[in-house]
Structure formats: C-alpha cells, structure tokens
Design an enzyme around this catalytic site. Structure first.
Site, PDB file in Angstrom:
ATOM      1  N   ASP A 173      -5.630  -3.107  -7.135  1.00 17.44           N
ATOM      2  CA  ASP A 173      -5.156  -1.730  -7.214  1.00 17.44           C
ATOM      3  C   ASP A 173      -3.904  -1.662  -8.082  1.00 17.44           C
ATOM      4  O   ASP A 173      -3.380  -2.680  -8.535  1.00 17.44           O
ATOM      5  CB  ASP A 173      -4.923  -1.127  -5.825  1.00 17.44           C
ATOM      6  CG  ASP A 173      -3.809  -1.818  -5.043  1.00 17.44           C
ATOM      7  OD1 ASP A 173      -2.820  -2.250  -5.667  1.00 17.44           O
ATOM      8  OD2 ASP A 173      -3.916  -1.910  -3.809  1.00 17.44           O
ATOM      9  N   MET A 207       5.969   5.537  -0.205  1.00 19.52           N
ATOM     10  CA  MET A 207       5.236   6.571  -0.959  1.00 19.52           C
ATOM     11  C   MET A 207       5.553   7.957  -0.412  1.00 19.52           C
ATOM     12  O   MET A 207       4.655   8.768  -0.150  1.00 19.52           O
ATOM     13  CB  MET A 207       3.730   6.294  -0.906  1.00 19.52           C
ATOM     14  CG  MET A 207       3.343   4.938  -1.460  1.00 19.52           C
ATOM     15  SD  MET A 207       3.735   4.705  -3.217  1.00 19.52           S
ATOM     16  CE  MET A 207       2.405   5.653  -3.950  1.00 19.52           C
ATOM     17  N   LYS A 226      -6.172   3.382  -6.668  1.00 22.78           N
ATOM     18  CA  LYS A 226      -6.102   4.789  -6.291  1.00 22.78           C
ATOM     19  C   LYS A 226      -4.747   5.347  -6.702  1.00 22.78           C
ATOM     20  O   LYS A 226      -3.729   4.680  -6.581  1.00 22.78           O
ATOM     21  CB  LYS A 226      -6.305   4.936  -4.774  1.00 22.78           C
ATOM     22  CG  LYS A 226      -7.719   4.657  -4.338  1.00 22.78           C
ATOM     23  CD  LYS A 226      -7.860   4.658  -2.838  1.00 22.78           C
ATOM     24  CE  LYS A 226      -7.676   3.282  -2.284  1.00 22.78           C
ATOM     25  NZ  LYS A 226      -8.000   3.159  -0.869  1.00 22.78           N
TER      26      LYS A 226
END
Length: 344
Positions: free
Chosen positions: A123, A255, A144
């Site tokens: 990722d 995040m 993603k």
C-alpha cells in the site's frame, strides 16, 4: 558484512535444487548477471553449458550432501563463493509491517520476508519506492487513498489467497503495524478460512515513530505516563470525547486531518483546556516532513493547509519537544558564536 558488486553481464553459477534456488536465481538475474544453474552436485542436470570460470558461485543451502567438494574446488581456483539462503516453503502469506515508510525502520523479519517473496501486495504508506533493494518479487500496488480505494479490501484478500494457492510466497506489505488500524486481523482471517498458512511480522507503528521523527516523545517522566492511540478516519462520539479528555496523558490520532475540527471542538466541549498544546506531523520520515504546533483552541486555523498522511499529537509532551528544540537551537547558536570568536 554486505558488499555491493556490479554483476551486469557477469557469469554467476547458482547451485542448489530448483525449488530452493528459485529466488536466488531471480535476485541475480535482477542484478543483471548471466545466471547458470546446477541443481545437483554431480552436474548431471546442468541447465545448459556451464561457464569455464564463473565470476561468482552462489551456493544455495538446499540440504543435499555432496556440494562441498565442488565449492572447495571453486575456492581453490580463486572463484568467490557466496552462501545464499534457500527459498522458504511455498504457498504461504506473510503480513509485514513496513513501519512509517523509512527503509531503515524495517525489521530484520520484514527484510527476510521480502527477500523470500514471490509477490508483494503493498500500500501507499509502506516503503515501496526503495523495495528493489530488498526483493526481486513481483510488486502489486493495492494501495488505498482517502476517498479512493484502488483495490477493495475483499479483493486484496482474494488476491493474497489466490497467489498463495498457486504456490507463491506472498507478502502483504502494510504501513506501520498490521494490527494497528491496518485490517491485519481481517486478512489473517481470510487466510485461515482458506487454509493458507499465515504469519504476522510486526512493524514500527507510526503512532510512536512519527511523533519521534518530530522530536515528540509520547511519554515523558513527570509529564505523561500513558498514551492513547485513536483512529482519525471517522468522527468520535461525544462519549468518546469525554472519555479521552478525562484520561490525561497523550492522545495520538492517526490519519486525523479530515476529522481534526470535530476532534478539537469535541475535546474542548468535554472540558479539555483550549491552551493544551497540539502538533500535526505531516509526511513523517518522508520528503517534505512538516510539523505544525498550536493550541487546542487554535489548531483548526493553524492546520488549515495540512494534509494526510499525518499524525496528531495532543498533550503536554508537545511542550517537551519545543523545549528540547529551543535548547538545541540555542546550543547551536552558542557553538557558532564561539567558533567565530576563535577565528577572530
């Protein structure tokens, strides 16, 4: 000891059974060598004509007896012999924590798993840009991004399982640690349900390492004796805000740029001091790393231009980092002044 040698166009003889040597062959081919194969000590199954004097012999420990006389003759002839590990058992999955994105923060377990991989599903938060140094495996981007899922989670799990069932050594390389907001548990379950052997190799979580990159300790004696890690992907409830505000210590949010306004407002409503220091560390360990520091009451304005990937740190430990930074800068200024006086 590790040596870097230009093997472009050089004859390299790789010894060992086809299964044990398959990844060593791929590594040397990726390095530009002309690879020759010898699968048995008697030389009866040589893969084509062998070079009279190879530049290097890569000896894979495949467990067969009888290799040592050949290797000893090579050594006496002045041909270097490099010992190579055998390929691991095929048809399994390793969930590997890639840390915050810095190659030097990969664990030895991660490095070994990548070396032995046939395919790597990675990722965007994993240190994928430099993986050519560590693996010659097929690289598949399943990353993603906020608001855009390149490959759905169920499809990632199917890709892993299908590759392992086809006999490949599979590495699922994830940012941070697979079990810290990494959906590692779901991927392990998918492998278990399919009857695929699976292991988890822990990684350095960004909850600790990214604040450290900005000089912020998540705990500090007489300042904070605990820290709480929170996902910032979705807004918290009022009950969760109240719980966090009452815990004390340090709050680390992963995040959390998208939910920062709700978080800051919720913590203030729950009674947290608007003067509480807060830091936003963007792109930890990556080019363009930046730290924005403000108080809980003004952070929405101060961090208006910040973007993910980012780690938020709320707590008095932010002041510790600021004090250390000011001390370091003051010491550097004094050293420069002393040097200029000596020169004068």
């Amino acid at each position: 000891m590790q040596l870097t040698i230009d093997l472009t166009g050089r004859d390299v003889l790789v010894t060992g059974s086809a299964h044990a040597a398959r990844q060593a062959v791929r590594r040397y081919e990726a390095a530009g060598a002309v690879v020759h194969r010898l699968s048995a000590p008697d030389g009866a199954d040589a893969d084509g004509p062998l070079p009279e004097r190879p530049f290097l012999v890569a000896a894979v420990d495949d467990g067969q007896p009888g290799w040592e006389p050949l290797l000893e003759r090579c050594r006496k002839a002045g041909i270097p012999v490099a010992s190579e590990p055998p390929a691991g058992e095929s048809g399994h999955v390793s969930l590997v924590g890639g840390g915050p994105g810095a190659l030097d923060l990969l664990t030895m377990g991660a490095v070994n798993a990548l070396r032995d991989a046939d395919v790597v599903f990675y990722d965007r938060l994993a240190p994928y840009a430099e993986l050519a140094q560590l693996t010659s495996a097929e690289m598949v981007d399943v990353g993603k991004r906020p608001g855009h899922h390149k490959v759905a989670q169920c499809d990632i799990e199917k890709l892993m399982v299908d590759a392992a069932m086809a006999g490949k050594n599979v590495v699922r390389l994830k940012g941070g640690d697979p079990y810290v907001f990494g959906r590692g548990g779901e991927e392990v379950s998918a492998c278990v349900q399919a009857g695929i052997p699976v292991r988890v190799i822990s990684g350095v979580t960004s909850a600790i390492s990214v604040p450290a990159a900005a000089g912020i300790p998540v705990t500090h004696r007489e300042v904070s004796h605990m820290f709480t890690v929170v996902s910032g992907h979705a807004p918290l409830t009022e009950k969760e805000h109240t719980h966090l505000a009452g815990l004390g210590g340090t709050i680390v949010v992963l995040m959390g740029i998208g939910t920062l306004p709700q978080l800051a407002a919720g913590l203030r409503r729950a009674g947290m001091d608007p003067a509480m220091p807060m830091a936003v560390v963007e792109r930890g360990y990556r080019p363009g790393q930046r730290t924005t520091i403000a108080e809980l009451g003004t952070i929405e304005t101060a961090a208006a231009g910040c973007t993910n990937p980012a780690v938020l740190v709320i707590g008095e430990v932010v002041r510790v980092a600021e004090a250390n930074r000011n001390h370091t800068e003051a010491t550097a200024d004094l050293n420069l002044l002393a040097a200029s006086l000596l020169e004068a």
